[in-house]
Design an enzyme around this catalytic site. Structure first.
Site, PDB file in Angstrom:
ATOM      1  N   GLU A  39       9.741  -3.759  -3.657  1.00 51.90           N
ATOM      2  CA  GLU A  39       9.666  -3.842  -5.110  1.00 51.90           C
ATOM      3  C   GLU A  39       9.444  -2.419  -5.605  1.00 51.90           C
ATOM      4  O   GLU A  39       8.534  -1.736  -5.123  1.00 51.90           O
ATOM      5  CB  GLU A  39       8.499  -4.727  -5.571  1.00 51.90           C
ATOM      6  CG  GLU A  39       8.498  -4.882  -7.083  1.00 51.90           C
ATOM      7  CD  GLU A  39       7.278  -5.611  -7.632  1.00 51.90           C
ATOM      8  OE1 GLU A  39       6.306  -5.809  -6.876  1.00 51.90           O
ATOM      9  OE2 GLU A  39       7.296  -5.952  -8.832  1.00 51.90           O
ATOM     10  N   ARG A 266       1.984  -7.131   9.743  1.00 52.81           N
ATOM     11  CA  ARG A 266       2.176  -5.816   9.149  1.00 52.81           C
ATOM     12  C   ARG A 266       1.228  -4.809   9.797  1.00 52.81           C
ATOM     13  O   ARG A 266       0.268  -5.172  10.458  1.00 52.81           O
ATOM     14  CB  ARG A 266       1.942  -5.888   7.649  1.00 52.81           C
ATOM     15  CG  ARG A 266       0.483  -6.077   7.304  1.00 52.81           C
ATOM     16  CD  ARG A 266       0.253  -5.778   5.823  1.00 52.81           C
ATOM     17  NE  ARG A 266      -1.112  -6.069   5.463  1.00 52.81           N
ATOM     18  CZ  ARG A 266      -1.450  -6.645   4.316  1.00 52.81           C
ATOM     19  NH1 ARG A 266      -0.520  -6.987   3.448  1.00 52.81           N
ATOM     20  NH2 ARG A 266      -2.711  -6.860   4.053  1.00 52.81           N
ATOM     21  N   LYS A 276      -0.814  -0.177  -2.293  1.00 53.43           N
ATOM     22  CA  LYS A 276      -0.767   0.622  -3.507  1.00 53.43           C
ATOM     23  C   LYS A 276      -1.950   0.283  -4.410  1.00 53.43           C
ATOM     24  O   LYS A 276      -2.415   1.108  -5.174  1.00 53.43           O
ATOM     25  CB  LYS A 276       0.556   0.429  -4.241  1.00 53.43           C
ATOM     26  CG  LYS A 276       0.962  -0.998  -4.441  1.00 53.43           C
ATOM     27  CD  LYS A 276       2.453  -1.059  -4.805  1.00 53.43           C
ATOM     28  CE  LYS A 276       2.977  -2.470  -4.614  1.00 53.43           C
ATOM     29  NZ  LYS A 276       4.343  -2.515  -4.102  1.00 53.43           N
TER      30      LYS A 276
END
Length: 783
Positions: A39, A266, A276
Site C-alpha cells: 500500500e 513476517r 510504519k
RNA sequence: UGGCCCGUGGUCUAAUGGCAGGACACCGGUCUUUGGAACCGGCGGUGGUGGUUCGAAUCCACCCGGGCCAACCA
C-alpha cells in the site's frame, strides 16, 4: 565463503514446495504468477524486502512473473511519492517487474461490477446502520452476532442503494455494502464483512472519480484473480482472512484454477522497528532525520547507511521462510553485510580518534610513499595506491596504552608496533600538557623495517593503521548503533514511549577523523574497509561535496574485545540459573475425554450410551471411546466397520489414529468410502494379507480417491512379502548399497537399524513385513 | 474466553513415518603485516505426558506455551 558471487542454496521452503507441486501437477498449466502488493502509504522496510525476495525470487526460479501491484484502495495517506519510493527500493534490491505494474485503483470499475453480481445473487446488502451498531451486531469471539434490520433488503433496493452510494448521494458513513455470509461464524471475518464504505476523499491517482472504496478482503482477492495470480503470498496475520478470500472469489464466479493465498511468518528483527506505525513518531519527533535515517530499518535507511543490495538479499536467503513466528538476531544481518563487503571493499587507512606521533629520528619535512595493496592476500582482487609517510603521523588513540591489559599487542611505552605497510616504531616518550592530558607520543623508527619486515627476524605482534599528519584528510564520521536496546516490536505499545526508548548513543559523530588522501580520487559511492575498524562509505546526502562525511556501515568483528568482556563474570552469565520448568511442574491425571465431546454426548443420549458400551463392553480405552462418540457420524462409521471386522480395538486404532490423520479439514462424511471399506482393510491386515504399513498407504489412497481395499492391494502390488528367502535377497541388496552404514552399525551405531528397515521397505514399496525384516536384519548384521 | 495458526540447540532453519542436519552466535586451535578473512575442531536441540507403529520431530489425544481475529485499516 562464496567468493564475490553471493549465491546460497536454492531454497526449499514450504512456499516453494507448494509452487513446485503445482508446477509439476500442471495445476496452472505450468504458470507461476506472484505479486508484491504494497500500500503506497509509507516507505519500504526490511520486512517488505523479505517479501520482495520471496515473491520475485519464486517467480524467477520457476520461470514465472511477479507483479508489482499497489494496493491503493484507501485514499487516506496514499501518495505518488510512496509509489515511486517502492519502485526505487525494489529496483535497488535487484528485482524487476517488467511490464507488470498495476494499481488496484485501476480495477475499481470491475470491482464495482463484481459487487453487483454478489448483490444480485443475494450475497451482499447495503447496511445503513451506524458503525457502532454494526460493530455491536457482529457479536464477540464467544457470542454470535445478530442480524441488523437492513439485512433482508430486497435485491432491487440493494442494487439501487449501491448505485446511489457510488453516485455520491450519501454522506460518508451513511451506508456500507456488506457481504451476507454468516453472523454466527466462528471466524469473525465471515460475520457479514463490510465490502465497501463511502469516503468523500480525493484519491492520489483517481481524484474524485470515486466516493466508495472497497475494503481489503474484498479487493485483494479480486486483484489477484484479475491478474491471474497463481500464488498469493502474504503474512501470517492474514490466515483468518483466507476463508473470506476464497468466499469472495468463489461467489463472484472465479473457478479453479484460480488464485490461492498462502501465509508465511513476517520478519521481526531484534533491536529494530519495522512498522510504519512506529517509525512515523520517530520521524515526527525528529529523533531520526527522516525515512532514510541510516539507523532505521527502512530500505532507504539501509541503503543510505551503505549496505549493498547483495547483502540484503543474502540475509533474506539466510533467514528462510516458514510459518513459525520468529525474531531474527541482528547479528545475522551484520554477518551478511560483512560477508559481501569483505570480498568487495577496498582497504584504506583511517584514524577515527587520532593521537599524534612524532618520529624523532625521521627527517623533518621529508616524505616517502608506500605502495599499499587495496586487498588482503586472501581476496583475489588487484590494485594498490600510494600512501604518503612523514615524521608526523596519527594513530588511533585506542592503539596506545600506558596500562595495557594482558594480551594487549599494540603500542605501549618502550614497546614496538608495526605501522601497516611502513615501519616498525618504538614509543620513547609520552608527552603531556600541564593538566596531564596526553598530547603526543615521541617515537623512533627502525629504518631497516621499511615495508614492515624486521631484518633481524624479531617478532612484532601488533600492526596498526596510521595516516601522515600533513597529508591526511579530515573527515566527519558517523557511527551508528542499534536504535533500541530491547525489542520494542514486542512490548510497549504507546507511541510516546517508543520515542523515549531510543538508544541515546545510536548515533555518535566524530568530527576530527583523519583519512588517507588516496580516497579523494575515488568514486564517491565507494564502500571501503577502514583497516581494523569497519566498513564505511560517504553519506550520500551530507558527505558528497568537499566535506567528507562517512557512515559506518558495520564494524569489523572484534574477537579481542569480545574475548575481553567474556572474562567479565557479570557480562558472561548467559541466562540465570532458575530455569522455568513450565509445563511439567504439576501434572494432573488428565481425563482422556474432551469437554466439547462430553457436551455432545450430554446432548445426545444415544452417544452417551455408546460411549459406555465402547469403554466397558468393547474394552476400548477411554480416549478411543471418547473420540468415537464425538458425533453420530463418527460412531456410525465405526459401527459399520465393526460389522465387517468385529475387532473393536483394531478398528478403533485405525479410525482414531490413522484415518484421523488423513482427514485434514474434511469430515468422515466427505470421504469417498464408507465404514465398511475401512472394516475390510483392517480385516486384510489382520489376515496377514498386507503389512500395517502398506495398509496405511492403501488407506491414504482410499481417502484420496476411494476404491475397494482388496482391489487396491493387488493394484498397488502391496501383497505382503513375508517369504524369508525373498526378504533376505532384498536385505542383501540394501546392505550392499550402504557399505559405510553397515560399518557404522557394526561399530556401534545401532540406531541405523531403522534406516536399513526403511531402505528395505522402500525397495519393496512397503510390502515387506517390517517385523520380519528387522529380525532378519539384526541377525544378518550381528552374525 | 470461541475459532484458526505455530512450538526443533542461545537465534534462524532442514528432515514430509526410517542416520535429528545446516547457518548465525559462542568456545578452542592453526595461520596471518587487519585482534579482519580463511581453515580445523568443539559446545548445544525435537515444550510435556500418554497412544498408534517394527520404527515418531513427523500420525492421534490431552496438557503447557506463543501468535492472530470482535476497523467503514492493509
Amino acid at each position: 565463503m562464496s567468493g564475490g558471487e553471493v549465491s546460497p542454496k536454492p531454497g526449499t521452503d514450504f512456499i516453494r514446495q507448494i509452487v513446485a507441486e503445482d508446477t509439476e501437477s500442471g495445476r496452472y498449466g505450468g504458470r507461476v504468477v506472484t505479486r508484491f502488493p504494497p500500500e503506497p502509504n509509507g516507505y519500504m522496510h526490511i520486512g517488505h524486502a523479505k517479501s520482495v525476495c520471496l515473491n520475485f525470487g519464486v517467480a524467477r526460479e520457476f520461470g514465472g512473473v511477479c507483479h508489482l501491484r499497489y494496493d491503493d484502495t484507501n485514499p487516506e495517506g496514499e501518495s505518488e511519492a510512496f509509489v515511486l519510493g517502492f519502485q526505487e527500493d525494489i529496483r535497488w534490491l535487484g528485482f524487476d517487474w517488467g511490464d507488470h505494474l498495476y494499481f488496484a485503483s485501476d480495477y475499481f470499475e470491475r470491482m464495482y461490477d463484481c459487487a453487483v453480481i454478489l448483490i444480485e445473487k443475494g450475497l451482499a446488502y447495503v447496511d445503513s446502520e451506524s458503525e457502532q451498531q454494526i460493530r455491536e451486531g457482529r457479536g464477540t469471539v464467544t457470542e454470535a452476532g445478530t442480524p441488523g434490520r437492513y439485512r433482508e433488503r430486497s435485491v432491487d433496493e440493494n442494487v439501487d442503494l449501491f448505485r446511489r452510494m457510488r453516485d455520491g448521494e450519501f454522506e460518508g458513513g451513511a451506508h456500507v455494502l456488506r457481504a451476507k455470509i454468516d453472523l454466527e461464524s466462528s471466524n469473525m471475518l465471515m460475520r457479514d464483512p463490510v465490502l465497501y464504505r463511502i469516503r468523500h476523499a480525493s484519491h492520489y491517482r483517481h481524484g474524485d472519480d470515486w466516493c466508495i472504496y472497497p475494503m481489503y478482503d474484498y479487493a485483494h482477492c479480486l486483484e489477484d484473480a484479475f491478474e491471474d495470480v497463481t500464488h498469493s503470498i502474504c503474512t501470517l496475520e492474514f490466515e483468518n482472512n483466507r476463508e473470506l478470500y476464497d468466499w469472495v472469489l468463489e461467489n463472484v464466479g472465479f473457478e479453479e484454477p484460480r488464485s490461492h493465498q498462502y501465509e508465511f511468518a513476517r520478519l521481526d528483527l531484534q533491536h529494530a522497528v519495522l512498522s510504519k506505525r512506529k517509525i512515523i513518531p520517530l520521524v515526527e519527533a525528529g529523533i531520526v532525520t527522516g525515512w532514510d535515517d541510516p539507523r532505521l530499518s527502512t530500505v532507504r535507511g539501509i541503503r543510505r547507511r551503505g549496505v549493498p543490495p547483495e547483502a540484503l538479499r543474502l540475509f533474506c536467503e539466510m533467514i528462510g521462510v516458514a510459518k513459525a513466528h520468529s525474531v531474527v538476531d541482528i547479528g545475522k544481518l551484520e554477518y551478511a553485510i560483512r560477508e559481501v563487503l569483505n570480498q568487495s571493499a577496498p582497504r584504506v587507512m583511517a584514524v577515527l580518534d587520532p593521537i599524534r606521533i612524532v618520529l624523532t629520528d625521521y627527517p623533518d619535512g621529508e616524505t616517502e610513499e608506500f605502495d599499499a595493496p587495496y586487498f588482503p592476500h586472501d581476496v583475489p582482487r588487484e590494485g594498490t595506491r600510494p600512501v604518503p609517510f612523514s615524521n608526523e603521523l596519527f594513530i588511533e588513540c585506542a592503539d596506545f596504552s600506558e596500562n595495557p591489559p594482558s594480551g594487549f599487542r599494540r603500542l605501549v611505552p618502550g614497546g614496538e608496533v608495526r605501522l601497516r605497510y611502513a615501519y616498525v616504531i618504538r614509543c620513547e616518550k609520552v608527552v603531556r600538557d600541564e593538566a596531564g592530558r596526553l598530547v603526543e607520543l615521541h617515537c623512533t623508527h627502525d629504518s631497516d623495517s621499511r615495508g614492515g619486515k624486521t631484518v633481524d627476524g624479531r617478532r612484532v605482534k601488533g600492526t596498526i593503521q596510521w595516516v601522515s599528519a600533513d597529508h591526511a584528510l579530515t573527515a566527519e564520521i558517523r557511527l551508528y548503533d542499534h536504535l533500541f536496546g530491547e525489542v520494542p516490536e514486542n512490548d510497549a505499545p504507546e507511541n510516546q514511549e517508543i520515542v523515549a526508548r531510543v538508544n541515546p548513543n545510536s548515533l555518535v559523530v566524530l568530527v576530527g577523523a583523519k583519512v588517507e588522501p588516496s580516497i579523494r580520487a575515488d568514486s564517491p559511492d565507494t564502500r571501503y574497509q577502514f583497516e581494523r575498524t569497519g566498513y564505511f562509505w560517504r553519506d550520500p546526502v551530507d558527505g558528497l561535496g568537499d566535506k567528507l562525511v562517512f557512515n559506518r556501515i558495520v564494524s569489523l568483528k572484534d574477537t579481542w574485545r569480545s574475548s575481553k568482556t567474556k572474562s567479565d563474570p557479570d557480562l558472561r552469565r548467559g541466562k540465570a540459573g532458575s530455569e522455568n520448568v513450565g509445563n511439567n511442574a504439576i501434572k494432573v491425571e488428565k481425563p482422556a475425554v474432551s469437554e466439547s465431546r462430553d457436551a455432545a454426548r450430554a446432548a445426545a443420549p444415544e452417544l452417551a450410551a455408546r460411549f459406555e458400551r465402547y469403554s466397558s463392553d468393547l474394552g476400548l480405552t477411554l480416549e478411543q471411546a471418547d473420540l468415537l462418540t464425538a458425533s453420530l457420524e463418527v460412531s456410525d462409521f465405526f459401527e459399520k466397520a465393526l460389522a465387517v471386522h468385529d475387532h473393536p480395538a483394531e478398528v478403533a486404532s485405525w479410525l482414531t489414529t490413522d484415518l484421523r490423520g488423513l482427514l485434514g479439514a474434511r469430515r468422515l462424511g466427505d470421504l469417498p468410502f464408507e465404514g465398511e471399506d475401512l472394516g475390510h482393510l483392517v480385516a486384510l491386515v489382520a489376515a496377514d494379507r498386507l503389512s500395517r504399513r502398506a495398509g496405511k498407504d492403501v488407506l491414504a489412497r482410499m481417502a484420496r480417491e476411494g476404491g475397494n481395499p482388496e482391489q487396491l492391494v493387488v493394484e498397488m502390488g502391496l501383497e505382503k512379502v513375508a517369504d524369508v528367502t525373498v526378504l533376505e535377497g532384498v536385505i542383501e541388496e540394501a546392505l550392499n548399497a550402504w557399505p559405510e552404514k553397515v560399518a557404522e552399525y557394526q561399530a556401534g551405531k545401532t540406531g541405523l537399524i531403522g534406516m536399513f528397515v526403511g531402505e528395505v521397505m522402500k525397495m519393496t514399496k512397503g510390502a515387506a513385513d517390517p517385523k520380519k525384516v528387522r529380525k532378519l536384519l539384526v541377525q544378518r548384521l550381528n552374525g
